[in-house]
Design an enzyme around this catalytic site. Structure first.
Site, PDB file in Angstrom:
ATOM      1  N   HIS A  34       0.861  -1.189   0.000  1.00  0.00           N
ATOM      2  CA  HIS A  34       0.000   0.000   0.000  1.00  0.00           C
ATOM      3  C   HIS A  34       0.893   1.233   0.000  1.00  0.00           C
ATOM      4  O   HIS A  34       2.123   1.125  -0.079  1.00  0.00           O
ATOM      5  CB  HIS A  34      -0.957  -0.023   1.197  1.00  0.00           C
ATOM      6  N   GLY A  36       1.888   3.141   2.230  1.00  0.00           N
ATOM      7  CA  GLY A  36       2.943   3.158   3.251  1.00  0.00           C
ATOM      8  C   GLY A  36       4.215   2.499   2.727  1.00  0.00           C
ATOM      9  O   GLY A  36       5.325   3.037   2.849  1.00  0.00           O
ATOM     10  N   HIS A  37       4.060   1.314   2.120  1.00  0.00           N
ATOM     11  CA  HIS A  37       5.219   0.637   1.533  1.00  0.00           C
ATOM     12  C   HIS A  37       5.817   1.473   0.405  1.00  0.00           C
ATOM     13  O   HIS A  37       7.031   1.597   0.277  1.00  0.00           O
ATOM     14  CB  HIS A  37       4.819  -0.725   0.954  1.00  0.00           C
ATOM     15  N   SER A 185      -2.594   0.066   6.339  1.00  0.00           N
ATOM     16  CA  SER A 185      -2.171  -1.269   6.762  1.00  0.00           C
ATOM     17  C   SER A 185      -2.762  -2.295   5.817  1.00  0.00           C
ATOM     18  O   SER A 185      -3.899  -2.120   5.341  1.00  0.00           O
ATOM     19  CB  SER A 185      -2.685  -1.537   8.189  1.00  0.00           C
TER      20      SER A 185
END
Ligand code: PAF
Length: 282
Positions: A34, A36-37, A185
């Site tokens: 997602h 975040g990654h 997440s």
């Protein structure tokens, strides 16, 4: 971007990069990438000549009864996200490649892995440090990128790197959030629309704690009580697993707040256990 599945192919790609004097960034993930990654991959691509993204749902960090089997997987999408964010190598090994028959070595960073999440999941960090020790060795990474959402995980990794003299700098990156404030997440995809709305209670409770500390409250017990009341009154499907107020460096429990604290929360929304945290400088 090349996709490789074996240790020998990764070793070769890393050797080629080292021969060209490229620095190597590692972004370890369990896939289902997602934003975040993607933020970690983008930073690695800025900092390094080669960015290795590992995509491996690591069985040793799941206890029996946890969601190893059902952990979300979407390799086709992961490839697209990783490539778009600037990955040069996607390493996606099978379990048997990482843990061949007779595999029997584990890495444990004592102390820091035994508090907070480590109390509820006593074997979890041993699995994390074991797989990361292998990935650090295989990738010979100059830098490895981790999200602050798993704040304790980063502290555990820092401890391992210090204690075992890994030559890898640990880069701690900020939490990436939805517009609603919910921390991104892979497990958010388990949530229904109502639960997604209720899940915003984690960040809101952390904001409440932040405001209380800013306005002079120093009793950790009172802050935890206010957070508990807020969560239970705001979200019907929320069940608090943990609310902690700990020293940001040692992760030791704090009763009276006199220096920077980390406030990690773990809350079940329906059946899904979500985590979030905030650092409040004092
Ligand atoms: O944070 C994760 O996704 C995992 O714990 C990690 C660091 C990739 C190790 O399996």
């Amino acid at each position: 971007m090349i996709t490789i599945m074996t240790v020998s192919e990764l070793t070769k790609a890393v050797k080629d990069a080292k021969n060209k004097n490229l620095t190597i960034g590692l972004v370890p993930t369990m896939g289902y990438l997602h934003e975040g990654h993607a933020s970690l991959i983008r930073q690695s691509a800025v900092d390094n000549g080669l960015t290795v993204v590992s995509c491996f749902v690591n069985p040793t960090q799941f206890a029996p009864g946890e969601d190893f089997e059902s952990y979300p997987r979407d390799f086709t999408r992961d490839r697209k996200v990783a490539e778009k964010a600037g990955a040069t190598v996607l390493f996606a090994p099978d379990v048997s490649e990482m843990y061949p028959e007779n595999y029997n070595t584990f890495v444990l960073a004592c102390g820091v892995s035994e508090v907070l999440e480590g109390l509820a999941r006593p074997t979890h960090f041993r699995g994390v440090t074991t797989v990361l020790a292998k990935l650090f060795n295989l990738s010979r990474a100059d830098r490895a990128y981790f999200g602050q959402k798993d704040a304790q995980q980063v502290s555990v990794v820092e401890q391992m790197v210090r204690d075992l003299n890994f030559n890898t700098a640990i880069i701690r990156m900020p939490i990436v959030r939805e517009d609603s404030g919910l921390a991104k997440s892979s497990r958010n995809q388990y949530l229904s629309d109502t639960e997604l709305q209720e899940a915003t209670v984690l960040k809101k409770s952390l904001d409440l704690a932040h405001d209380l500390i800013r306005s002079g409250e120093i009793a950790a017990g009172k802050i935890k009580a206010a957070m508990t009341e807020f969560i239970t009154q705001t979200a019907e499907n929320a069940r608090i697993d943990r609310i902690d107020i700990v020293d940001n460096t040692t992760l030791a429990d704090v009763e009276t707040i006199t220096s920077t604290v980390l406030i990690p929360v773990a809350v079940y929304i329906g059946k899904t256990r979500l985590i979030d945290n905030i650092v409040v400088p004092v």
